[in-house]
Design an enzyme around this catalytic site. Sequence first.
Site, mmCIF file in Angstrom:
data_model
loop_
_atom_site.group_PDB
_atom_site.id
_atom_site.type_symbol
_atom_site.label_atom_id
_atom_site.label_comp_id
_atom_site.label_asym_id
_atom_site.label_seq_id
_atom_site.Cartn_x
_atom_site.Cartn_y
_atom_site.Cartn_z
ATOM 1 N N MET A 285 4.867 -11.172 16.511
ATOM 2 C CA MET A 285 5.803 -10.057 16.404
ATOM 3 C C MET A 285 6.823 -10.351 15.313
ATOM 4 O O MET A 285 7.274 -11.483 15.166
ATOM 5 C CB MET A 285 6.514 -9.827 17.736
ATOM 6 C CG MET A 285 5.585 -9.610 18.911
ATOM 7 S SD MET A 285 6.493 -9.279 20.425
ATOM 8 C CE MET A 285 5.179 -9.396 21.642
ATOM 9 N N MET B 144 1.366 -7.894 15.426
ATOM 10 C CA MET B 144 2.287 -6.765 15.597
ATOM 11 C C MET B 144 3.306 -6.862 14.466
ATOM 12 O O MET B 144 4.489 -7.156 14.675
ATOM 13 C CB MET B 144 2.947 -6.834 16.976
ATOM 14 C CG MET B 144 1.995 -6.488 18.101
ATOM 15 S SD MET B 144 2.614 -6.933 19.738
ATOM 16 C CE MET B 144 1.989 -8.618 19.857
ATOM 17 N N HIS C 137 -4.744 -16.003 23.573
ATOM 18 C CA HIS C 137 -4.207 -14.819 22.901
ATOM 19 C C HIS C 137 -2.854 -15.161 22.287
ATOM 20 O O HIS C 137 -1.979 -15.718 22.938
ATOM 21 C CB HIS C 137 -4.052 -13.671 23.907
ATOM 22 C CG HIS C 137 -3.771 -12.349 23.278
ATOM 23 N ND1 HIS C 137 -4.748 -11.608 22.657
ATOM 24 C CD2 HIS C 137 -2.620 -11.637 23.168
ATOM 25 C CE1 HIS C 137 -4.212 -10.485 22.196
ATOM 26 N NE2 HIS C 137 -2.927 -10.488 22.481
ATOM 27 N N ASP D 33 -4.478 -5.278 27.054
ATOM 28 C CA ASP D 33 -3.320 -6.178 27.032
ATOM 29 C C ASP D 33 -2.093 -5.439 27.547
ATOM 30 O O ASP D 33 -1.696 -4.417 26.998
ATOM 31 C CB ASP D 33 -3.081 -6.650 25.589
ATOM 32 C CG ASP D 33 -1.907 -7.609 25.456
ATOM 33 O OD1 ASP D 33 -1.259 -7.925 26.472
ATOM 34 O OD2 ASP D 33 -1.636 -8.047 24.317
ATOM 35 N N GLY D 34 -1.510 -5.973 28.622
ATOM 36 C CA GLY D 34 -0.246 -5.438 29.125
ATOM 37 C C GLY D 34 -0.271 -5.188 30.616
ATOM 38 O O GLY D 34 -0.948 -4.281 31.092
ATOM 39 N N SER E 89 -2.084 -15.125 27.363
ATOM 40 C CA SER E 89 -1.194 -14.889 26.215
ATOM 41 C C SER E 89 -0.085 -15.920 26.190
ATOM 42 O O SER E 89 0.696 -16.035 27.145
ATOM 43 C CB SER E 89 -0.584 -13.490 26.305
ATOM 44 O OG SER E 89 0.496 -13.370 25.402
ATOM 45 N N ASP F 179 0.322 -13.745 20.274
ATOM 46 C CA ASP F 179 1.093 -12.538 19.948
ATOM 47 C C ASP F 179 2.055 -12.803 18.800
ATOM 48 O O ASP F 179 2.970 -13.618 18.917
ATOM 49 C CB ASP F 179 1.886 -12.070 21.170
ATOM 50 C CG ASP F 179 0.981 -11.526 22.258
ATOM 51 O OD1 ASP F 179 0.335 -10.490 22.013
ATOM 52 O OD2 ASP F 179 0.922 -12.124 23.346
ATOM 53 N N MET G 233 -3.526 -1.408 24.174
ATOM 54 C CA MET G 233 -2.285 -1.836 24.812
ATOM 55 C C MET G 233 -2.025 -0.972 26.042
ATOM 56 O O MET G 233 -2.066 0.259 25.961
ATOM 57 C CB MET G 233 -1.114 -1.711 23.837
ATOM 58 C CG MET G 233 -1.225 -2.595 22.605
ATOM 59 S SD MET G 233 -1.289 -4.365 23.002
ATOM 60 C CE MET G 233 0.315 -4.595 23.785
ATOM 61 N N HIS H 228 -3.166 -11.408 17.600
ATOM 62 C CA HIS H 228 -2.775 -9.992 17.631
ATOM 63 C C HIS H 228 -1.533 -9.833 16.766
ATOM 64 O O HIS H 228 -0.452 -10.283 17.118
ATOM 65 C CB HIS H 228 -2.511 -9.582 19.088
ATOM 66 C CG HIS H 228 -1.932 -8.227 19.249
ATOM 67 N ND1 HIS H 228 -1.348 -7.814 20.437
ATOM 68 C CD2 HIS H 228 -1.821 -7.173 18.396
ATOM 69 C CE1 HIS H 228 -0.913 -6.573 20.293
ATOM 70 N NE2 HIS H 228 -1.178 -6.167 19.067
#
Length: 220
Positions: free
Chosen positions: A37, A68, A33, A175-176, A8, A35, A137, A66
Amino acid sequence: MGYRIAPSILSADFARLGEEVRAVAKAGADLIHFDVMDNHYVPNLTVGPLVCAAIRPHVSVPLDVHLMVSPVDRLVADFARAGANIISFHPEASDHVDRTLSLIREHGCRAGLVFNPATPLSWLDHTLEKLDLVLLMSVNPGFGGQQFIASVLPKIAEARRRIAATGRDIWLEVDGGVKGDNIAEIARAGADTFVAGSAIFGAGDYAATIRGMRERLAVV
């Protein structure tokens, strides 16, 4: 089962982002990946389609985006044009989940649905046949470097059961808080795709870290 490792970029050095994605791709990453946001759906603000388009020429591996964000649909076309290969989103963030899934497919991308730790898998009752990826997640989204929430493991197993019942090749991504010391346990629960941010970008040797993860997956 073939396993995929997706570093990520949330944990990368953004001052050297092109260099960073090239380095992890060379080190053996299967995906990058990405992210996204928006400081609305989640309490953080990261990157948009321009950054996706900027890194696309640097790697040949798929870009796993992804979202968000809320609303979702407006950004689907932008990220598809920017070079995304997979676009996943949270069902709570879409006014019409089925429409958003269709929109992603219409723009030539694989479609994924994302589940926060407290989001029920019942959303899959009406969507699983239209998905290419289910992303669970194992932290509450918004920030990197969080600890893996172990109570997500049974949820991974249930998602795997549902996917297996379809007979389709749907990826199950987690993920996480994914690290070398828990990746095998997550795989045993049923995951086949692993997002790792700080565990990879925080390591001195990306290739050794990814190789170590693969060695642990090899004995699952």
